[in-house]
Design a protein around this motif. Structure first.
Motif, PDB file in Angstrom:
ATOM      1  N   UNK A 166       0.823  -1.211   0.000  1.00 27.42           N
ATOM      2  CA  UNK A 166       0.000   0.000   0.000  1.00 27.42           C
ATOM      3  C   UNK A 166       0.855   1.259   0.000  1.00 27.42           C
ATOM      4  N   UNK A 167       2.020   1.195   0.644  1.00 23.35           N
ATOM      5  CA  UNK A 167       2.937   2.338   0.617  1.00 23.35           C
ATOM      6  C   UNK A 167       3.438   2.572  -0.811  1.00 23.35           C
ATOM      7  N   UNK A 168       3.692   1.484  -1.541  1.00 23.11           N
ATOM      8  CA  UNK A 168       4.215   1.588  -2.903  1.00 23.11           C
ATOM      9  C   UNK A 168       3.126   1.864  -3.937  1.00 23.11           C
ATOM     10  N   UNK A 169       1.870   1.605  -3.600  1.00 24.13           N
ATOM     11  CA  UNK A 169       0.782   1.698  -4.574  1.00 24.13           C
ATOM     12  C   UNK A 169       0.692   3.037  -5.308  1.00 24.13           C
ATOM     13  N   UNK A 170       0.745   4.205  -4.624  1.00 21.46           N
ATOM     14  CA  UNK A 170       0.651   5.472  -5.361  1.00 21.46           C
ATOM     15  C   UNK A 170       1.747   5.640  -6.404  1.00 21.46           C
TER      16      UNK A 170
ATOM     17  N   UNK B 122       4.966   3.314 -17.062  1.00 27.81           N
ATOM     18  CA  UNK B 122       6.207   4.092 -17.056  1.00 27.81           C
ATOM     19  C   UNK B 122       6.991   3.833 -15.777  1.00 27.81           C
ATOM     20  N   UNK B 123       6.281   3.542 -14.691  1.00 29.23           N
ATOM     21  CA  UNK B 123       6.922   3.241 -13.404  1.00 29.23           C
ATOM     22  C   UNK B 123       7.030   1.736 -13.192  1.00 29.23           C
ATOM     23  N   UNK B 124       5.959   1.031 -13.502  1.00 28.04           N
ATOM     24  CA  UNK B 124       5.893  -0.406 -13.191  1.00 28.04           C
ATOM     25  C   UNK B 124       6.998  -1.198 -13.888  1.00 28.04           C
TER      26      UNK B 124
ATOM     27  N   UNK C 283       1.514  -4.413  -5.014  1.00 26.62           N
ATOM     28  CA  UNK C 283       1.487  -2.969  -5.260  1.00 26.62           C
ATOM     29  C   UNK C 283       0.958  -2.662  -6.659  1.00 26.62           C
ATOM     30  N   UNK C 284       1.393  -3.429  -7.655  1.00 27.37           N
ATOM     31  CA  UNK C 284       0.920  -3.237  -9.030  1.00 27.37           C
ATOM     32  C   UNK C 284      -0.577  -3.533  -9.124  1.00 27.37           C
ATOM     33  N   UNK C 285      -0.996  -4.613  -8.485  1.00 30.21           N
ATOM     34  CA  UNK C 285      -2.414  -4.997  -8.500  1.00 30.21           C
ATOM     35  C   UNK C 285      -3.268  -3.907  -7.849  1.00 30.21           C
ATOM     36  N   UNK C 286      -2.844  -3.435  -6.679  1.00 30.21           N
ATOM     37  CA  UNK C 286      -3.578  -2.375  -5.982  1.00 30.21           C
ATOM     38  C   UNK C 286      -3.659  -1.126  -6.849  1.00 30.21           C
ATOM     39  N   UNK C 287      -2.574  -0.807  -7.533  1.00 28.36           N
ATOM     40  CA  UNK C 287      -2.516   0.406  -8.354  1.00 28.36           C
ATOM     41  C   UNK C 287      -3.560   0.360  -9.463  1.00 28.36           C
ATOM     42  N   UNK C 288      -3.598  -0.727 -10.213  1.00 24.98           N
ATOM     43  CA  UNK C 288      -4.539  -0.796 -11.332  1.00 24.98           C
ATOM     44  C   UNK C 288      -5.987  -0.946 -10.862  1.00 24.98           C
ATOM     45  N   UNK C 289      -6.185  -1.527  -9.696  1.00 23.48           N
ATOM     46  CA  UNK C 289      -7.549  -1.540  -9.150  1.00 23.48           C
ATOM     47  C   UNK C 289      -8.040  -0.105  -8.940  1.00 23.48           C
TER      48      UNK C 289
END
Length: 485
Positions: A50-54, A90-92, A128-134
């Motif tokens: 969750x810290x990495x998600x943004x 671009x980040x992932x 983190x990637x999964x949370x981001x795209x959700x």
């Protein structure tokens, strides 16, 4: 406020259903079906993700809400949404590449010589990637004023699935290692479902044409990464730091206390699903009258509702802790402090939406970075000295300072405050109720005590709010309920 109240009520019901399921998982199933160390490990993995998600989302989940209403033509909207879909890569991709080649060094640092954590570090990146795209797909639906299904997926789906997996663990159908992996897979499934729904609400049409305001969009999304990271650092760094100091069991104890206190923030989470795009709309249209009204009404309504929830928690906390294993009882002070921090968050209404959707977000980000650094330093100092309570002290101080700065900034730039005369009345009511009921308990079984005491508190608190009409929206809602009965 019609659409706000309508979807907020639905979102509140869904969110509390999710929190009810989460309470069963956190307070009873995790604490009994898993060792404290593995419970702490799962919490550590998800909190770090969750810290990495943004960062992984590249801020586009907020960018879509701020800019979508500024595009009027179908072609410009499709071009903008195409950018939103691909920008996180671009980040992932670079981070994934770096992580692949430097995995040993990164995992050793994160695990801090904790062998159990080191085995699962790779799941932090995936999560983190999964949370981001959700969050991207959820925002995609929210700008179409469709927040209810997404809220169900965000609050209920994963908790229900986790409950199912925990029972499979209890029945020895799966192992602990398989449970951890299946929890991450469950989040993948959740994101896929959210994507299908978002695309059904607004079908994507890939357009790679030149986009107006591209420079402004990229500046905003780059800076909003910092904003989201700051907010998540303040909220999640405590659990990460506790785990970093090789005390995984304490992460479990702390997470139970945090979960109990976080119930205070549920009304805010529910209402913000719809007030966020509305705030962006009013700002883009420069409708200061509607903005002020939304600011003050969201503050008062959230403060009344969350104040009641805070009372139910702190006035029943001793009985509640009798229902879970004794070693988790060290988190009572954490519940008080984090609960107060959540209550303060609710008092600010849609303050965050105003800041991050306005032209002043850059300045707020600088302040947020400073406070995130303070939060980390406070955790570094307090946790070794005071353990779980130290993490709560650090979080409370950080949230308090951050909120003071945010409400002051909105007042300086927009000339509006979320407070009113009724805010003071509600504050007095919460204080008097705390003093009147805290030391008063029945001598029954804890569940009966909690139920009976909560009923009395609800009648007194709700009756006073209704009699003095402290909120027009809540009074109208209660009138409708009373007429139906």
């Amino acid at each position: 406020m019609g659409v706000v109240i309508n979807q907020s009520i639905k979102n509140t019901i869904i969110t509390y259903l999710g929190f009810g399921l989460g309470a069963i998982n956190t307070l009873f199933l995790f604490t009994r079906f898993l060792s404290d160390e593995y419970f702490g490990l799962i919490t550590y993995i998800l909190s770090t993700a969750n810290i990495l998600m943004p960062l992984m989302a590249f801020g586009v989940n907020n960018t879509i809400i701020k800019f979508y209403s500024t595009f009027r033509t179908r072609q410009s909207q499709n071009t903008f949404l195409t950018l939103i879909l691909f920008l996180p890569l671009v980040i992932i991709i670079p981070f994934g590449t770096i992580g692949y080649f430097a995995f040993d060094a990164i995992s050793t640092w994160i695990a801090n010589d904790n062998a159990l954590v080191k085995e699962y570090v790779w799941l932090i990146y995936i999560s983190a990637v999964i949370f981001a795209y959700f969050e991207v797909f959820y925002s995609w639906a929210k700008v179409q004023m469709q927040s209810v299904f997404g809220n169900f997926m965000k609050e209920v789906f994963h908790r229900l699935a986790t409950m199912f997996l925990l029972f499979l663990l209890y029945l020895e159908v799966i192992t602990v290692d398989e449970l951890i992996l299946l929890i991450v897979i469950m989040y993948v499934i959740r994101t896929c479902i959210m994507m299908v729904y978002a695309f059904s609400v607004k079908r994507p049409t890939l357009k790679f044409t030149k986009l107006a305001k591209l420079s402004d969009i990229l500046k905003y999304t780059t800076l909003i990464i910092v904003a989201g990271s700051v907010a998540n650092i303040i909220l999640e760094i405590d659990k990460f730091m506790i785990g970093f100091y090789n005390i995984l069991e304490n992460v479990a104890y702390y997470s139970v206390a945090i979960y109990i206190a976080s119930v205070v923030g549920v009304p805010s989470r529910a209402m913000h699903q719809i007030t966020n795009p509305l705030t962006a709309k009013y700002l883009n249209e420069r409708d200061k009258v509607s903005l002020k009204e939304l600011y003050q009404k969201s503050s008062l309504n959230l403060f009344i509702i969350s104040g009641f929830i805070y009372l139910l928690i702190v006035l029943n906390i001793n009985e509640l802790y009798k229902l879970i294993p004794e070693q988790f009882g060290s988190g009572i002070l954490v519940v008080f402090l984090i609960g107060l921090a959540k209550l303060f968050d609710n008092l600010l209404g849609n303050n965050n939406s105003i800041l991050f959707n306005s032209d002043y977000y850059r300045i707020v980000l600088i302040q947020g970075i400073f406070l995130a650094i303070i939060s980390v330093l406070l955790n570094i100092y307090f946790i070794p000295h005071y353990g779980l309570n130290g993490a709560a002290y650090a979080t409370f101080i950080s949230v308090f300072l951050y909120n003071i700065i945010k409400v002051s900034f909105v007042y300086r730039k927009f000339g509006i405050l979320p407070f009113s005369e009724n805010t003071l009345k509600v504050s007095i009511l919460i204080f008097i109720s705390t003093m009147a009921f805290y030391f008063w308990d029945f001598s029954f079984y804890p569940i009966m005590n909690i139920g009976l005491k909560s009923l009395i508190i609800g009648l007194v608190y709700g009756g006073i709010c209704y009699y003095f009409n402290l909120s027009e929206e809540i009074t109208k809602l209660l009138n409708k309920i009373l007429k139906r009965t």
